[in-house]
Design an enzyme around this catalytic site. Sequence first.
Site, mmCIF file in Angstrom:
data_model
loop_
_atom_site.group_PDB
_atom_site.id
_atom_site.type_symbol
_atom_site.label_atom_id
_atom_site.label_comp_id
_atom_site.label_asym_id
_atom_site.label_seq_id
_atom_site.Cartn_x
_atom_site.Cartn_y
_atom_site.Cartn_z
ATOM 1 N N ARG A 48 -7.710 -0.354 0.991
ATOM 2 C CA ARG A 48 -8.291 -1.517 0.324
ATOM 3 C C ARG A 48 -8.725 -1.184 -1.103
ATOM 4 O O ARG A 48 -8.740 -2.042 -1.980
ATOM 5 C CB ARG A 48 -9.452 -2.068 1.159
ATOM 6 C CG ARG A 48 -10.575 -1.090 1.370
ATOM 7 C CD ARG A 48 -11.463 -1.449 2.556
ATOM 8 N NE ARG A 48 -10.894 -1.011 3.827
ATOM 9 C CZ ARG A 48 -11.464 -1.218 5.015
ATOM 10 N NH1 ARG A 48 -12.623 -1.872 5.095
ATOM 11 N NH2 ARG A 48 -10.884 -0.780 6.104
ATOM 12 N N GLU B 282 -9.366 3.805 2.291
ATOM 13 C CA GLU B 282 -8.867 3.932 0.908
ATOM 14 C C GLU B 282 -7.804 2.885 0.560
ATOM 15 O O GLU B 282 -7.622 2.570 -0.608
ATOM 16 C CB GLU B 282 -8.296 5.336 0.692
ATOM 17 C CG GLU B 282 -6.846 5.546 1.140
ATOM 18 C CD GLU B 282 -6.613 5.360 2.637
ATOM 19 O OE1 GLU B 282 -7.588 5.473 3.405
ATOM 20 O OE2 GLU B 282 -5.468 5.069 3.041
ATOM 21 N N LYS C 162 -9.907 12.909 8.428
ATOM 22 C CA LYS C 162 -9.420 12.455 9.730
ATOM 23 C C LYS C 162 -9.380 13.626 10.706
ATOM 24 O O LYS C 162 -9.236 14.764 10.295
ATOM 25 C CB LYS C 162 -7.996 11.897 9.585
ATOM 26 C CG LYS C 162 -7.906 10.533 8.950
ATOM 27 C CD LYS C 162 -6.465 10.063 8.906
ATOM 28 C CE LYS C 162 -6.355 8.690 8.270
ATOM 29 N NZ LYS C 162 -7.036 7.628 9.022
ATOM 30 N N ASP D 5 1.724 6.293 5.621
ATOM 31 C CA ASP D 5 0.743 5.363 5.060
ATOM 32 C C ASP D 5 1.245 4.686 3.782
ATOM 33 O O ASP D 5 0.506 3.956 3.135
ATOM 34 C CB ASP D 5 -0.584 6.098 4.810
ATOM 35 C CG ASP D 5 -1.795 5.203 4.992
ATOM 36 O OD1 ASP D 5 -1.646 4.113 5.585
ATOM 37 O OD2 ASP D 5 -2.891 5.584 4.524
ATOM 38 N N ASP E 17 -12.063 7.249 3.979
ATOM 39 C CA ASP E 17 -10.850 6.980 4.747
ATOM 40 C C ASP E 17 -10.470 5.494 4.704
ATOM 41 O O ASP E 17 -9.391 5.118 5.149
ATOM 42 C CB ASP E 17 -11.057 7.449 6.195
ATOM 43 C CG ASP E 17 -9.732 7.605 6.947
ATOM 44 O OD1 ASP E 17 -8.667 7.548 6.290
ATOM 45 O OD2 ASP E 17 -9.773 7.801 8.174
ATOM 46 N N ASP F 49 -2.475 10.248 3.764
ATOM 47 C CA ASP F 49 -3.873 9.865 3.960
ATOM 48 C C ASP F 49 -4.563 10.879 4.867
ATOM 49 O O ASP F 49 -4.491 10.782 6.091
ATOM 50 C CB ASP F 49 -3.934 8.454 4.573
ATOM 51 C CG ASP F 49 -5.378 7.991 4.794
ATOM 52 O OD1 ASP F 49 -6.303 8.637 4.258
ATOM 53 O OD2 ASP F 49 -5.553 6.970 5.489
ATOM 54 N N LYS G 291 0.863 -1.186 0.000
ATOM 55 C CA LYS G 291 0.000 0.000 0.000
ATOM 56 C C LYS G 291 0.892 1.226 0.000
ATOM 57 O O LYS G 291 1.734 1.401 0.887
ATOM 58 C CB LYS G 291 -0.901 -0.008 1.241
ATOM 59 C CG LYS G 291 -1.654 1.317 1.478
ATOM 60 C CD LYS G 291 -2.585 1.256 2.695
ATOM 61 C CE LYS G 291 -3.145 2.637 3.041
ATOM 62 N NZ LYS G 291 -4.040 2.641 4.209
#
Length: 494
Positions: free
Chosen positions: A354, A352, A280, A291, A350, A273, A268
């Site tokens: 996946r 994201e 967030k 991230d 959020d 993020d 990933k």
Amino acid sequence: MRFSVRITDPSTLSTPCLVLAVYEDGSLPASTARVDETARQTIAKVLKAGDLRGAIGDTLLLQSVAGVRAQRLLLVGAGKPKDLDAKKFATLLRHACSALQKHQLARCATALADLEVKDSDAARKAALLARVFVHQQYRYHATKPKAVKLLQVEEVTLLLRETRERAPANRGLDIGAATGRAMNVARDLGNLPGNVCTPTYLGKQAQRLAKRNARVLKTQVLSEAQMRRLGMHSLLSVGNGSAQDSALIIMQYRGAPASQPPHVILGKGITFDTGGISLKPGAAMDEMKFDMCGAASVLGTMSALCELKPAINVIGVIASAENMPGGSATKPGDVVTSMSGQTIEILNTDAEGRLVLCDALTYIERFKPQSVVDIATLTGACITALGSVVSGLMANDDDLADTLYQCGLQSLDPVWRLPLWDEYQEQLKSNFADIANIGGPKAGTITAGCFLARFARKFKWAHLDIAGTAWLQGSDKGATGRPVPLLLEYLLNH
Ligand code: BES
Ligand code: MN
Ligand code: ZN
């Protein structure tokens, strides 16, 4: 840092510093006892006087000890002889390395690999020594060039007694040093700020690695236009609010004939993020530059493969985007069609990770992989469940899960399995698409894994949730380089 092996009597060796272990109970490991004989029991006296306790990591530097050729002796506590396992050995090595740095000793010889360590042969001990020393000397300089530079230990000679240990120890040193360097590659990338480390930047790093290793590595970076043509609307939806282009990065390492199916590692690579429209909260949001630590672990691992050149085929893939709010950002309730054809209702922007991984999983079907391991800072719930000690492990194949579990123990980079049972799939039901991208407040790590599992039906697959293990918080804030040791342990065992 240069490592080498010498089969010799440590008492007659001339070196600026000889590093020796002592036990907490006052007894001496064989090579230390040998030196102490010629040193007229100086070491035994030091222990008896209580100047050094010998607990794991205690250190004491002695100058010009009569009877030994070495200019200095660095004594390092090894705890109780019966308790010494690889984990404690690693702690001891960390302290030994710090002491060398503190005392400005750039060259040393050490008999530490001569210690009895539970379940560890000469190769394992040498590998751990090299890995810990390389890892220990890492400092972040990219955007802080004037930070005080710690002394770098430049030369370490490993002293062993048995000639037959030479070859395995040398091999161990190579693997360990490569592992340490690969961790540091991952840490540097992870620590870079989001305004430097963008998806495009990650792509450039992957291309640079291929250029430097043209004979074994090929890199391809798919643009947004290319991904659109492939139907990767889930991956692309994540970058909709960002000024940065998303990218799918494919690094193909060839160490075996093309007929041998590859192992795929997929990271990933969300370079920042914010949560997107499902923004967030502000506290510690800076940490969301980490991230992309899954992606960083893939790049680090690929760089170690280029160094070690094992006879396997490995494809490193990075699904990269920046998750931002904005006028064209994806909104809660939006539905996208993934490359697999499954539609996804994005109930929370959020979730994201996946969304980028699922299209990458579909993409890699073309490689007919032997195994696939994805690595992702996927869920805060994983930190709640497992803390920062183990990474989460989920898999659609029990043998692969067992293998990774064992590799985690071996490499001191442990993982713990969570179930991906069908009951949990219920939580991903949507009235408006084939699948929702969130599964509610319960079992958040597992439902994220269940989401990915729907895109990993064509191969043996495992998912590592490294949300709790990829970086440290507080005054030591920074990327850890995990799970590079686990990935290398796994790949090099093939
Ligand atoms: N990157 C985060 C997960 C994360 C959060 C890792 C904090 C490390 C520390 C991920 O993209 C995310 O935001 N996940 C959500 C999922 C939720 C919306 C279902 C989470 O964990 O809150
Ligand atoms: Mn998120
Ligand atoms: Zn994320």
